[in-house]
Write a protein that holds these residues in place. Structure first.
Motif, PDB file in Angstrom:
ATOM      1  N   PHE A  42       0.832  -1.205   0.000  1.00 60.26           N
ATOM      2  CA  PHE A  42       0.000   0.000   0.000  1.00 60.26           C
ATOM      3  C   PHE A  42       0.867   1.256   0.000  1.00 60.26           C
ATOM      4  O   PHE A  42       0.600   2.200  -0.748  1.00 60.26           O
ATOM      5  CB  PHE A  42      -0.921  -0.003   1.213  1.00 60.26           C
ATOM      6  CG  PHE A  42      -1.875   1.157   1.255  1.00 60.26           C
ATOM      7  CD1 PHE A  42      -2.948   1.212   0.375  1.00 60.26           C
ATOM      8  CD2 PHE A  42      -1.707   2.183   2.171  1.00 60.26           C
ATOM      9  CE1 PHE A  42      -3.830   2.288   0.398  1.00 60.26           C
ATOM     10  CE2 PHE A  42      -2.577   3.257   2.210  1.00 60.26           C
ATOM     11  CZ  PHE A  42      -3.651   3.312   1.314  1.00 60.26           C
ATOM     12  N   SER A  45       2.443   1.709  -3.362  1.00 61.97           N
ATOM     13  CA  SER A  45       1.450   2.157  -4.341  1.00 61.97           C
ATOM     14  C   SER A  45       1.153   3.648  -4.174  1.00 61.97           C
ATOM     15  O   SER A  45       0.988   4.369  -5.169  1.00 61.97           O
ATOM     16  CB  SER A  45       0.163   1.351  -4.200  1.00 61.97           C
ATOM     17  OG  SER A  45       0.391  -0.023  -4.464  1.00 61.97           O
ATOM     18  N   PHE A 162      -1.727  -3.211  -6.929  1.00 61.73           N
ATOM     19  CA  PHE A 162      -1.751  -3.436  -5.477  1.00 61.73           C
ATOM     20  C   PHE A 162      -2.472  -4.737  -5.137  1.00 61.73           C
ATOM     21  O   PHE A 162      -2.008  -5.513  -4.294  1.00 61.73           O
ATOM     22  CB  PHE A 162      -2.432  -2.254  -4.793  1.00 61.73           C
ATOM     23  CG  PHE A 162      -2.767  -2.484  -3.347  1.00 61.73           C
ATOM     24  CD1 PHE A 162      -1.777  -2.505  -2.380  1.00 61.73           C
ATOM     25  CD2 PHE A 162      -4.084  -2.690  -2.946  1.00 61.73           C
ATOM     26  CE1 PHE A 162      -2.085  -2.726  -1.039  1.00 61.73           C
ATOM     27  CE2 PHE A 162      -4.405  -2.909  -1.623  1.00 61.73           C
ATOM     28  CZ  PHE A 162      -3.391  -2.933  -0.663  1.00 61.73           C
TER      29      PHE A 162
END
Length: 211
Positions: A42, A45, A162
Motif C-alpha cells: 500500500f 502504491s 496493489f
C-alpha cells in the motif's frame, strides 16, 4: 476520450507488469506476515501514485520548458515503450528488475533502506517506462476532464497492481514460473503494438508541424 483512457490503462498495466513483480515482491518481503506485506504494498502504491500523478499533471509543462514538442516525445517515448515490450517478450526486464531487488535485499540486511520506496515504488512500479507512458497519455488529454480521467486511470492501474501484490503468494503458486512467462510475453507483444501507435502518432504530428 474513453478509448484513450482505456488504452492508457492497458499501457500502464502492462508496463507495471504486476505478475512479473510478484516474485520480486515476495523476495523482498521474506518472513513478513500478510498484514505487513499489505502495508508495504500500500505504501509503495501511494508513493508510485504521487510520482505518476505529478508527471501526469506537470510533465507537459516540463517538456515545454525544455523546448521538446509533444510529437518528438511521442516518438521517443514510443521507442522506449517498444524496448520495454521487447524486454517483456524476451524476459530481459525481469532480469533487470531482479538486480534492483537484489541490491535492496543486500541493503535491507543493514536496515538502510525502505523497500516500499526503493526498489518497489521506484523503479519497479513508477519507473521510467510508467512515467513516459503517463506523460504521453497526458499529452492526448489536455482538457480538465481529460486530466481528471488521467488521474483515475493511474489510480486504477495502481489499484490493480496493489491487488496482485496483496495476493502475491497465491498468484505465485497458481501461475508458477511458466504461467508468468507466458502472460508477460503476451503483454509484451501488446505493449509493442501500442508503442508503435505512439511512434506513428508522433511522426504524423512532426510531419504536420511538430506540435
Amino acid at each position: 476520450m474513453i478509448d484513450l483512457l482505456v488504452n492508457g490503462f492497458v499501457t500502464l498495466f502492462v508496463i507495471l507488469d504486476p505478475l512479473g513483480l510478484v516474485p520480486l515482491f515476495l523476495a523482498l518481503t521474506p518472513g513478513r506476515s500478510s498484514v505487513e506485506r499489505q502495508r508495504i504494498a500500500f505504501r509503495a502504491s501511494l508513493i508510485a501514485f504521487a510520482i505518476l500523478a505529478l508527471f501526469g499533471l506537470a510533465g507537459l509543462a516540463l517538456l515545454q520548458g525544455l523546448g521538446i514538442t509533444l510529437g518528438a516525445f511521442r516518438v521517443a517515448g514510443g521507442l522506449f515503450l517498444f524496448w520495454i515490450g521487447f524486454e517483456l517478450v524476451f524476459e530481459r526486464r525481469q532480469e533487470r528488475h531482479q538486480r534492483s531487488a537484489d541490491r535492496a535485499v543486500e541493503e535491507q540486511h543493514h536496515d538502510v533502506t525502505d523497500i516500499a520506496a526503493f526498489p518497489l515504488a521506484i523503479p519497479l512500479i513508477a519507473g521510467p517506462g510508467a512515467i513516459s507512458a503517463t506523460i504521453l497519455l497526458s499529452g492526448s488529454l489536455p482538457s480538465l476532464a481529460g486530466q481528471v480521467g488521467l488521474i483515475v486511470v493511474i489510480a486504477a492501474a495502481l489499484a490493480a497492481n496493489f491487488l496482485c501484490l496483496v495476493v502475491a503468494h497465491r498468484l505465485d503458486r497458481l501461475l508458477g514460473a511458466t504461467g508468468r512467462i507466458v502472460i508477460s510475453r503476451l503483454l509484451g507483444v501488446l505493449l509493442a503494438a501500442l508503442a508503435v501507435q505512439f511512434v506513428a502518432d508522433g511522426v504524423r504530428a512532426l510531419a504536420s508541424g511538430g506540435a
